[in-house]
Design a protein around this motif. Structure first.
Motif, PDB file in Angstrom:
ATOM      1  N   LEU A   1       0.844  -1.198   0.000  1.00  0.00           N
ATOM      2  CA  LEU A   1       0.000   0.000   0.000  1.00  0.00           C
ATOM      3  C   LEU A   1       0.878   1.245   0.000  1.00  0.00           C
ATOM      4  O   LEU A   1       1.685   1.452   0.915  1.00  0.00           O
ATOM      5  N   SER A   2       0.715   2.057  -1.024  1.00  0.00           N
ATOM      6  CA  SER A   2       1.573   3.234  -1.166  1.00  0.00           C
ATOM      7  C   SER A   2       0.790   4.383  -1.780  1.00  0.00           C
ATOM      8  O   SER A   2       0.023   4.194  -2.733  1.00  0.00           O
ATOM      9  N   MET A   3       0.992   5.570  -1.228  1.00  0.00           N
ATOM     10  CA  MET A   3       0.355   6.780  -1.763  1.00  0.00           C
ATOM     11  C   MET A   3       0.910   7.112  -3.158  1.00  0.00           C
ATOM     12  O   MET A   3       0.266   7.813  -3.944  1.00  0.00           O
ATOM     13  N   GLU A   4       2.099   6.601  -3.462  1.00  0.00           N
ATOM     14  CA  GLU A   4       2.758   6.898  -4.728  1.00  0.00           C
ATOM     15  C   GLU A   4       3.267   5.617  -5.385  1.00  0.00           C
ATOM     16  O   GLU A   4       3.741   4.704  -4.706  1.00  0.00           O
ATOM     17  N   PHE A   5       3.188   5.583  -6.713  1.00  0.00           N
ATOM     18  CA  PHE A   5       3.869   4.575  -7.527  1.00  0.00           C
ATOM     19  C   PHE A   5       4.427   5.308  -8.741  1.00  0.00           C
ATOM     20  O   PHE A   5       3.732   5.515  -9.737  1.00  0.00           O
ATOM     21  N   LEU A   6       5.682   5.697  -8.645  1.00  0.00           N
ATOM     22  CA  LEU A   6       6.284   6.505  -9.703  1.00  0.00           C
ATOM     23  C   LEU A   6       6.835   5.571 -10.784  1.00  0.00           C
ATOM     24  O   LEU A   6       8.034   5.369 -10.921  1.00  0.00           O
ATOM     25  N   ILE A   7       5.921   4.997 -11.583  1.00  0.00           N
ATOM     26  CA  ILE A   7       6.310   3.972 -12.547  1.00  0.00           C
ATOM     27  C   ILE A   7       6.924   4.548 -13.809  1.00  0.00           C
ATOM     28  O   ILE A   7       7.590   3.824 -14.568  1.00  0.00           O
TER      29      ILE A   7
ATOM     30  N   ASN B   1      11.070  14.178 -13.629  1.00  0.00           N
ATOM     31  CA  ASN B   1      10.269  12.970 -13.549  1.00  0.00           C
ATOM     32  C   ASN B   1      11.152  11.769 -13.867  1.00  0.00           C
ATOM     33  O   ASN B   1      12.370  11.914 -14.042  1.00  0.00           O
ATOM     34  N   VAL B   2      10.559  10.592 -13.950  1.00  0.00           N
ATOM     35  CA  VAL B   2      11.348   9.382 -14.158  1.00  0.00           C
ATOM     36  C   VAL B   2      12.096   9.439 -15.482  1.00  0.00           C
ATOM     37  O   VAL B   2      13.287   9.105 -15.562  1.00  0.00           O
TER      38      VAL B   2
ATOM     39  N   PRO C   1       3.536   9.124 -22.315  1.00  0.00           N
ATOM     40  CA  PRO C   1       3.634  10.053 -21.176  1.00  0.00           C
ATOM     41  C   PRO C   1       4.076   9.335 -19.910  1.00  0.00           C
ATOM     42  O   PRO C   1       3.799   8.144 -19.727  1.00  0.00           O
ATOM     43  N   ASP C   2       4.788  10.067 -19.058  1.00  0.00           N
ATOM     44  CA  ASP C   2       5.101   9.542 -17.732  1.00  0.00           C
ATOM     45  C   ASP C   2       3.819   9.467 -16.913  1.00  0.00           C
ATOM     46  O   ASP C   2       3.055  10.435 -16.857  1.00  0.00           O
TER      47      ASP C   2
ATOM     48  N   ASN D   1       5.959  11.418  -6.731  1.00  0.00           N
ATOM     49  CA  ASN D   1       6.733  12.649  -6.631  1.00  0.00           C
ATOM     50  C   ASN D   1       8.219  12.375  -6.572  1.00  0.00           C
ATOM     51  O   ASN D   1       8.997  12.939  -7.305  1.00  0.00           O
ATOM     52  N   GLY D   2       8.647  11.471  -5.681  1.00  0.00           N
ATOM     53  CA  GLY D   2      10.076  11.281  -5.474  1.00  0.00           C
ATOM     54  C   GLY D   2      10.425   9.859  -5.115  1.00  0.00           C
ATOM     55  O   GLY D   2       9.830   8.899  -5.599  1.00  0.00           O
TER      56      GLY D   2
END
Length: 825
Positions: A77-83, A634-635, A119-120, A125-126
């Motif tokens: 469970l994560s607020m972010e997934f910067l894939i 971004n990534v 698109p990313d 965020n980080g």
């Protein structure tokens, strides 16, 4: 296994012609476009859909295996997934890069151009979100049945641009062209209640009467591991209103009121990290966190009950990992679902919850551990406040028995004041409600025991452990750095792609002059590409022959981009004072976003850009110093900067960076680190050797001692002429002549409240940077040290980190690294 192992005959790829037919089929029948009139975005969608088809059979096979073998599953469970972009990684993981390239060439399309048009995904965020993405990749690679759970943000954080050097925030519209990787699951919808009150029914059972219900709708993205042998799921939740329109209001002509409930509901999944400096922002943030956590827990309980009857078995069949405090409400929500929905007693529900949940802490800063006011929390989640108070009572009894001399106020979950205001401490809740709590580096885990969780560690000894972060070698070397990856594969084989620790086989080649030359050629190729992009994006012409000095990360005072730009000013003044001297030329590269409400971080961005304006136009300095702030980090941008970096800036205040992963990525790609002994820098130093890293500054212990005993930054500034001249220039308007007082707040901060010890570390940083200059001038020795960095950081693999989680926290079996080495052979 090859790319066809799981595919039915109609979808098997035997070469470029099969791939060409598949791409055209998707273009015509799924995108609905004629090849002769299709634009680049159409071809990108067609290729993504073709690759998605190749994943589906593997995905279903992975799911069937998990059910048939009744495997324990991991839920992250994560607020972010910067894939970031998924296309290149998926093509490479499936071993289809050559047929895809050839097929696109046959179709008159450029492979790299198609990749760039994806698109990313604006889902993070980080480092927190990128770590979650790396972990999903590794869980798939290792064959661990897993789901990632998060929010399907329509606009993500924000798109950053620069307006006269100031950060400007614009909506991130990454979904405008659709997310072609995902499958919408309209049948998977859960009700998420908010507000209202709690009472009792006739039997005395507590009943929550919510005043508002929002729907969580599921969207699934398949995440493939190396060679596509196992595919896991990233399930993201979109918020939908229970009733889309109030028809009575609409028919009265009150159109805004008719849509108000829909707008309020959909706002939950609109933006990542809304500005929570307002009461409205805090309310939205809490609602977001509960929204995705509740939907995820309802979903995994449904999945468990489809094959098992006894919820007491939950810890044996499921491991739930909370990525930081954002999903900490899972402690109370899992108990609520077990008690209120499934009729489990409170004591049994508490035991099940603790044995199922584990919590990863990412920060030592108390303000980042989240504390919700009792008024807000009770209004939004009244039933959960009751449950948390019950947990707190059990916990305080345990604490009193374990540590009789302990001040119980310090360990309460529900804080009743002590000068800090009333509130629910989410870090405490996550700690108490989990069976394991991990830091993300060895230093961080130790500091957790000494600082923010010192008292809780005394009550629950042994609960804290360290699992040092890692990065996936597939994304962060093999995919993003083709020149170096190709050289490594040619020299030592491919085993390191699936088992990064095998990369140590390249170490002997650090003493091979021919290999060093080829290593430098790979680095220069990457630098030339980045230099071309900087010129295109910023209009700044830079030389690939200079040192590329890189600091790319979220903008925050503790990460000390300010220290970096202050050193750049000092270097600038030194060059102007002695222009005839043989200076080591540098390009300082900055990239990172500041939170919308973080005014000091935004002011530092403006300072960097104002200094860049002066330095880059100064003919006296020329190419000996250039400064580039590249907006909208971004990534995909990281994938271009990291392979080109010579020097990695990891200069956070010691004791404040939990781990970092950028430090690992940059070292893996052959950049030397300049940094403090903070986070994973400590372990990187141990692995690469003190001769192959540049360490400076106060230690975490020294910082802690200064905080206790006091620190006079004014005296430090007055005693260091270079530091004083830099601050005088900033404060007097040398870089902002049109507004001389623009940066006075920065100077005042360092003079009167240097909480992050920028002034204290400036002298050591300045001296160490001059050592870096001298080292870079020796081309052969620098190359040797860079190769040793690449060779010795294999331990910082996300695969190794996931094995540690599986063994120490989740109780899940994983194949040994040797299995992947043998497969690669």
């Amino acid at each position: 296994m090859d790319a066809n192992s799981f595919a039915p005959p109609s979808r098997r790829i035997s070469g470029a012609e099969d791939m060409r037919r598949l791409i055209v089929d998707k273009l015509v029948y799924s995108v609905g476009k004629d090849p002769e009139h299709s634009v680049r975005q159409d071809w990108s969608a067609a290729l993504i859909l073709a690759m998605r088809d190749q994943l589906v059979d593997r995905w279903m096979a992975s799911t069937r295996k998990a059910y048939e073998q009744d495997q324990k599953r991991v839920y992250y469970l994560s607020m972010e997934f910067l894939i970031g972009r998924l296309l290149r990684d998926t093509v490479i993981n499936l071993g289809l890069e050559e047929p895809v390239r050839e097929a696109l060439t046959m179709l008159g399309r450029d492979y790299e151009e198609i990749l760039r048009s994806e698109p990313d995904a604006a889902l993070g965020n980080g480092g927190l979100g990128r770590l979650a993405a790396c972990f999903l990749d590794s869980m798939s690679t290792l064959g661990i049945p897993a789901h990632g759970y998060g929010i399907r943000y329509e606009n993500g954080l924000f798109r950053q641009s620069l307006d006269d050097g100031w950060q400007a925030e614009e909506p991130e519209d990454w979904l405008n062209t659709g997310h072609n990787w995902e499958f919408e699951r309209p049948e998977v919808v859960y009700q998420i209640p908010f507000g209202g009150s709690v009472g009792e029914d006739a039997s005395g059972k507590r009943v929550w009467q919510a005043s508002e219900v929002i729907l969580a709708s599921a969207f699934d993205t398949p995440i493939a591991g190396w060679r596509g042998n196992h595919v896991n799921t990233l399930r993201l939740w979109a918020a939908r209103p229970a009733k889309r329109i109030d028809l009575a209001s609409f028919n009265r002509g009150d159109y805004m009121s008719a849509m108000a409930s829909a707008v309020r509901a959909e706002t939950i999944s609109r933006v990542l990290y809304p500005d929570d400096t307002t009461d409205e922002g805090k309310n939205l943030r809490l609602r977001q966190e509960f929204f995705f956590t509740s939907a995820s827990l309802q979903d995994l309980l449904r999945r468990f009950l489809s094959t098992h009857k006894d919820l007491r078995q939950l810890p044996e069949k499921m491991a739930i990992q909370l990525n930081d405090t954002h999903p900490a409400i899972a402690v109370a929500e899992l108990m609520r679902l077990l008690v209120d929905t499934h009729g489990i007693g409170m004591d049994a529900a508490y035991q099940i919850t603790r044995n199922t949940l584990s919590y990863t802490n990412h920060t030592l800063m108390p303000e980042a551990l989240e504390r919700w006011s009792l008024t807000l929390f009770g209004a939004v989640l009244p039933r959960h406040l009751e449950i948390i108070r019950w947990i707190d009572e059990q916990h305080l009894r345990t604490a009193a028995a374990a540590q009789r001399s302990l001040d119980l106020e310090r360990v309460r979950i529900v804080d009743h004041g002590n000068g800090n205001g009333h509130g629910v401490r989410m870090g405490h809740l996550a700690f108490v409600g989990s069976h394991r709590v991990n830091g993300v580096s060895a230093l961080h885990a130790d500091l957790m025991k000494q600082t923010v969780f010192k008292d809780l560690d005394a009550v629950y000894p042994g609960r804290i452990l360290g699992v040092t972060n890692g990065v996936t070698p597939r994304r962060w070397l093999h995919s993003c750095n083709k020149p170096l990856s190709s050289l490594l594969i040619e020299t030592i084989g491919e085993a390191w792609v699936a088992d990064l620790e095998a990369i140590d086989a390249v170490e002997p080649f650090a003493d091979d002059a021919g290999f060093r030359e080829r290593f430098r050629a790979a680095k220069r190729e990457n630098k030339e590409k980045l230099a071309a992009e900087i010129q295109q994006r910023l209009g700044l012409k830079v030389s690939p022959d200079v040192m590329f000095d890189v600091q790319i990360k979220r903008m925050h005072e503790y990460k000390r981009q300010l220290l970096n730009i202050m050193e750049a000013i000092a270097y600038y003044f030194a060059i102007r004072a002695e222009p005839e001297k043989d200076w080591t030329p540098r390009l300082k590269i900055f990239a990172g976003k500041a939170a919308p409400g973080y005014q000091m971080a935004k002011l530092i961005i403006k300072l960097i850009n104002d200094v860049a304006r002066a330095v880059n136009s100064d003919a006296v300095v020329g190419d000996r110093l250039k400064i580039a702030f590249i907006p909208n980090y971004n990534v995909s941008l990281a994938e271009r900067i990291i392979p080109a970096a010579d020097l990695s800036e990891q200069i956070s205040t010691a004791g404040m960076e939990a781990s970092g992963t950028g430090n690992m990525k940059l070292a893996l790609n052959g950049a030397l680190t300049i940094g403090t002994l903070d986070g994973a820098n400590v372990e990187i130093c141990e692995r690469v050797g003190e001769d192959n890293i540049h360490i400076f500054g106060l230690t975490a212990e020294e910082v802690a001692n200064y905080r206790l005993s006091g620190y006079d930054s004014r005296a430090v500034i007055e005693s260091h002429p270079v530091l004083k001249s830099v601050l005088d220039a900033i404060g007097s308007g040398v870089f902002s002549p049109e507004e001389p007082g623009r940066f006075r707040a920065i100077v005042d901060r360092l003079t009167y409240d240097d909480y992050f010890f920028v002034a204290a570390d400036f002298a050591a940083y300045l001296d160490t940077q001059r050592q870096v200059d001298a080292a870079f001038a020796d081309e052969e020795e620098w190359s040797r040290r860079a190769i040793l960095n690449t060779a010795r950081v294999g331990w910082f693999s996300a695969d190794r980190a996931i094995r540690d989680y599986a063994r120490e926290i989740w109780g899940v079996d994983t194949p040994p690294p040797s299995a992947f080495a043998e497969a690669a052979e």
